[in-house]
Design a protein around this motif. Structure first.
Motif, short mmCIF file in Angstrom:
data_model
loop_
_atom_site.label_atom_id
_atom_site.label_comp_id
_atom_site.label_asym_id
_atom_site.label_seq_id
_atom_site.Cartn_x
_atom_site.Cartn_y
_atom_site.Cartn_z
N HIS A 189 -27.72 -12.31 12.82
CA HIS A 189 -28.72 -11.28 12.51
C HIS A 189 -28.52 -10.81 11.08
O HIS A 189 -27.59 -11.25 10.38
N ASP A 190 -29.38 -9.90 10.65
CA ASP A 190 -29.46 -9.52 9.24
C ASP A 190 -28.64 -8.27 8.94
O ASP A 190 -29.16 -7.25 8.50
N ASP A 191 -27.35 -8.34 9.19
CA ASP A 191 -26.41 -7.31 8.77
C ASP A 191 -25.42 -7.93 7.80
O ASP A 191 -24.95 -9.06 8.02
N SER A 192 -25.06 -7.19 6.75
CA SER A 192 -24.24 -7.78 5.70
C SER A 192 -22.86 -8.19 6.19
O SER A 192 -22.21 -9.03 5.56
N ASP A 193 -22.37 -7.61 7.32
CA ASP A 193 -21.05 -8.00 7.81
C ASP A 193 -21.10 -9.31 8.60
O ASP A 193 -20.05 -9.84 8.98
N HIS A 194 -22.31 -9.84 8.83
CA HIS A 194 -22.48 -11.13 9.50
C HIS A 194 -23.18 -12.16 8.60
O HIS A 194 -22.84 -13.34 8.64
N SER A 195 -24.16 -11.70 7.80
CA SER A 195 -24.99 -12.63 7.03
C SER A 195 -24.28 -13.16 5.80
O SER A 195 -24.60 -14.24 5.30
N GLY A 196 -23.30 -12.43 5.27
CA GLY A 196 -22.43 -12.93 4.22
C GLY A 196 -23.16 -13.42 2.98
O GLY A 196 -24.15 -12.83 2.53
N ASP A 197 -22.68 -14.52 2.43
CA ASP A 197 -23.15 -15.05 1.14
C ASP A 197 -23.57 -16.51 1.34
O ASP A 197 -22.84 -17.43 0.99
N VAL A 252 -29.66 -22.18 10.47
CA VAL A 252 -30.48 -21.86 11.64
C VAL A 252 -30.36 -20.37 11.87
O VAL A 252 -29.29 -19.86 12.21
N SER A 253 -31.47 -19.64 11.70
CA SER A 253 -31.43 -18.19 11.83
C SER A 253 -32.84 -17.65 11.92
O SER A 253 -33.81 -18.32 11.55
N ASP A 254 -32.95 -16.42 12.42
CA ASP A 254 -34.24 -15.73 12.45
C ASP A 254 -34.51 -14.96 11.16
O ASP A 254 -35.56 -14.36 11.02
N ILE A 255 -33.58 -14.96 10.23
CA ILE A 255 -33.75 -14.23 8.97
C ILE A 255 -34.65 -15.06 8.07
O ILE A 255 -34.22 -16.06 7.49
N ARG A 256 -35.90 -14.66 7.93
CA ARG A 256 -36.88 -15.48 7.24
C ARG A 256 -36.57 -15.65 5.76
O ARG A 256 -36.85 -16.71 5.17
N ARG A 257 -36.00 -14.64 5.11
CA ARG A 257 -35.72 -14.77 3.68
C ARG A 257 -34.63 -15.81 3.40
O ARG A 257 -34.53 -16.33 2.29
N LEU A 258 -33.82 -16.10 4.41
CA LEU A 258 -32.76 -17.09 4.25
C LEU A 258 -33.12 -18.44 4.85
O LEU A 258 -32.79 -19.48 4.30
#
Length: 762
Positions: free
Chosen positions: A566-574, A588-594
């Motif tokens: 999901h789109d939290d900085s403690d999981h989405s990283g760099d 593979v993710s639901d975060i469309r910007r990534l």
């Protein structure tokens, strides 16, 4: 003196394996008793002297740490002693505590704090400079580093550097600048940046002059792959090089009319003074301080006309350093330097210097090959890997840098330090001289330049040394004996690189210690699948600082899929940093910007025999929050492991989609709003894992969650306590290993059983 030195070195080796350090008073009594019979007990006196020094300094360190950490929230006063690392929203520096605050006594005066200053919204941080004196309101925590294979041992490094604790400035309004006098090192660094920041080689120049390494991730990877870390940081080699350059002024002193012994006294004093100044420019970092202390012993012996063999000198210097600085036994660089000094003594004895240029070139090649071969077991033991480019890269680069690159840089920098201006064309020519090195580092960073051997037993690494010594130093039948000894030891090394071609390579799930965040790696051979990338905010990137070094350490060359829950900085990283290293990895993710191409549920149903089930407990959202996390169920046929992300309120829907599991990674880092009693009863896990930060501000895992797990008798492993956790999923039972308790120096880390077994679901 030789026996005394042997005793010191033996005690230092022994201390690495002690469960607890011996008490000070009995050691002092034994040492005093041994002094009465010095002639026969010099060996025991050396051992007792080292243990006494270690116990005394460790007791003082722990007492200071306990006192200052007990304050938790307080005001501290001290001087900035490091060049600050300035970022847009934060600043990091080392503060040496002192009694600048007259109204109260400073606890731990003389010790150091690793300080972090974060800017609030709309706030501009002051320009921190080395040499300034500050009074700061801080929140204090003990030093606790992330514990992962292949990562630095922060607690040990803090002991070596004299750092007592980590502190964060709690309020900018309460900060007071007591004295604004930047240090000479800071002024020179600012002056150097003003004239040379635009040059491509500036990061290398700064590392070789001031001792700071503002390397990009790509440049640092190239340095490691090329095996040039020793060349691009101020170390004993650079101090010795400057010392030798100063000795070349001997004809000039003769022309000035100085006679012996005043000429030798002036020459050696000049060289030693230059070495101490160079070490001061580097902030008296551990390698530089160790080097100048060694040179001081050399000069002292020279001035006293005391003759000693290089072997006696090596033992004496190592023993003196350990007595003065007993925590050096925790420094990998110290043991590497000690081994290098021993190898130098061996090569000097075997290949004495002869006149003539051809003989000099032959000797250089022999020394480089000897160093690379004979230090191989030490490198394997300390770093669990080999830089295969190191030998020929050093043969190409070392002469260029030693003869031209470093002396010219020191000459221009010295002219600048004396207040004279340096013409821009001089810096341009120097930049052109460093261009081949920059190109080589860029190539090495992109190439697969590190052979990782994490599974090699340390006994095998040590047993390589006798075989190499026989092969290098002996001739005839003894070389055949060395080859026979080498084969059974090196066979695991030769075969380890082909382990990824074996279809039955062990299947392992790695839960990384990334602090308050989440990152996991499912690995088989040299291929892997990554679940979450850890935290990334400001200058902190667990993806760059933890995940990528771990993947390299494990020898993972093929990264197939990356799932971000999901789109939290403690999981989405760099993600861009990871993609640059593994361009073929599919996100593979639901975060469309990534991930504009693949949704969470597009993850393949199977990966290398493991059934994968990506579960979205709620409806699709282009910016998924905690409850929209993409959970992942791993099913190996023997074991079922669930990684639920940060799902809490939707746990019932998740449980209905998964059924019972063997291992559960607690959702939302063990928050009290997740891992409800009904959810745990539905899943019936036999083992629970949680990824959380040490003494994190959220209190994760929450007492309520711990109570529910205790009620159901589900054991809990926390990365904040155990560090990195490895699950071996290939057998019929789930075996796990904890990283933190398996380190050396058990007296520094709590001793915990490193391997347990959990019965799998039938």
């Amino acid at each position: 003196m030789e026996r005394f030195s042997f005793g010191v070195l033996a005690a230092a080796m022994l201390a690495l394996w002690l469960e607890q350090l011996p008490p000070v008073i009995p050691l002092a009594i034994l040492f005093c008793a041994a002094l009465l019979c010095w002639r026969h007990t010099a060996l025991y006196c050396g051992a007792l002297a080292y243990l006494l020094s270690l116990s005394l300094q460790f007791a003082w360190q722990m007492q200071s740490v306990q006192q200052i950490v007990a304050e938790h929230s307080t005001e501290v006063c001290g001087q900035v002693v490091s060049l600050p690392r300035q970022f847009v929203e934060s600043s990091r520096f080392i503060l040496q505590l002192s009694d600048d605050c007259a109204e109260k006594q400073q606890i731990g005066a003389g010790g150091r704090l690793e300080l972090r200053w974060y800017a609030n919204a709309g706030e501009i941080l002051p320009a921190i400079k080395a040499g300034q004196h500050w009074r700061l309101p801080v929140l204090i925590k003990p030093v606790r580093g992330l514990a992962n294979p292949g990562s630095p041992w922060r607690e040990a490094n803090a002991l070596v550097d004299g750092v007592l604790a980590v502190a964060t400035v709690s309020s900018a309004t309460g900060a007071r600048l007591l004295q604004d006098t930047p240090s000479v090192r800071q002024q020179l660094a600012d002056q150097f940046a003003d004239c040379c920041l635009q040059y491509a080689a500036y990061p290398l120049w700064l590392a070789l002059t001031i001792g700071e390494r503002p390397f990009s991730a790509e440049l640092w990877q190239g340095v490691q792959h090329a095996g040039l870390a020793h060349l691009l940081s101020i170390s004993g080699m650079h101090i010795a090089l400057l010392f030798a350059l100063c000795l070349m002024f001997k004809p000039l002193l003769a022309q000035l009319g100085l006679r012996e012994p005043w000429r030798s006294l002036s020459l050696w004093s000049l060289a030693l003074g230059a070495a101490w100044f160079y070490a001061a420019l580097a902030g008296f970092a551990v390698p530089t301080l160790r080097a100048v202390l060694t040179l001081s012993v050399v000069v002292l012996l020279r001035l006293l006309w005391h003759r000693a063999s290089i072997w006696q000198f090596s033992w004496l210097v190592s023993a003196c350093l350990l007595l003065l600085w007993p925590f050096l036994l925790l420094s990998f660089s110290f043991w590497l330097s000690a081994a290098a000094l021993a190898v130098l003594a061996l090569l000097e004895w075997q290949h004495p210097q002869q006149p003539g240029i051809p003989a000099l070139l032959r000797r250089f090649l022999l020394f480089q090959c000897g160093f690379s071969l004979l230090l191989l077991p030490i490198g394997l033991l300390l770093f669990q890997g080999i830089a295969p480019f190191a030998l020929w890269v050093n043969l190409l680069v070392l002469p260029l840098m030693t003869i031209l690159g470093i002396p010219l840089l020191l000459l221009l920098f010295g002219i600048m330090c004396l207040g004279f201006s340096v013409a821009p064309w001089c810096w341009q020519l120097l930049d052109a001289l460093y261009w081949p090195l920059l190109w080589l580092l860029d190539w090495a960073g992109q190439a697969d330049g590190w052979w990782s051997l994490p599974a090699l037993p340390w006994q095998n690494a040590l047993l390589l040394l006798p075989a190499l010594l026989l092969f290098w130093c002996c001739r005839g039948r003894w070389q055949l004996a060395a080859a026979a000894l080498w084969l059974p030891i090196s066979l695991p090394i030769l075969l380890s690189d082909t382990a990824h071609d074996v279809s039955d390579a062990p299947l392992q799930l790695h839960i990384l210690d990334v602090g308050q965040g989440s990152a996991a790696v499912l690995q088989q051979g040299d291929a892997a699948l990554v679940i979450d990338l850890g935290p990334a905010y400001g200058p902190v990137s667990a993806t760059r600082q933890v995940l990528l070094p771990f993947l390299r350490y494990q020898g993972i060359r093929q990264l197939d899929y990356v799932l971000i829950s999901h789109d939290d900085s403690d999981h989405s990283g760099d993600w861009p940093t990871l993609r640059a290293r593994y361009p073929s990895a599919q996100l593979v993710s639901d975060i469309r910007r990534l991930a504009p191409r693949f949704h969470c549920t597009d993850l393949p149903k199977q990966w290398r025999g493991v059934r994968l089930q990506a579960i979205r407990a709620g409806s699709y959202r282009p910016e998924p929050a905690n409850e929209d996390s993409c959970a992942l169920l791993l099913d190996t046929g023997h074991h079922r492991v669930l990684l639920p992300g940060d799902i809490g309120a939707r746990e019932d829907a998740l449980a209905a989609s998964t059924g019972p599991v063997d291992v559960l990674v607690l959702g939302h880092h063990g928050s009290k709003t997740a891992s409800s009693l009904r959810f745990l009863q539905a899943l019936q896990p036999k083992l629970a894992l949680v990824s959380s930060g040490y003494q994190n501000q959220f209190g994760h895992p929450a007492p309520e969650t711990r109570a529910r797990l205790s009620l159901l008798q589900i054991p809990l492993l926390n990365t904040a306590d155990s560090g990195y956790i490895r699950l071996d999923l290939s057998d019929t039972t789930v075996r796990y290993q904890l990283f933190r308790p398996r380190r050396f120096a058990r007296w520094l880390e709590n001793s915990v059983t490193d391997a347990e077994t959990v019965v799998a679901n039938e």
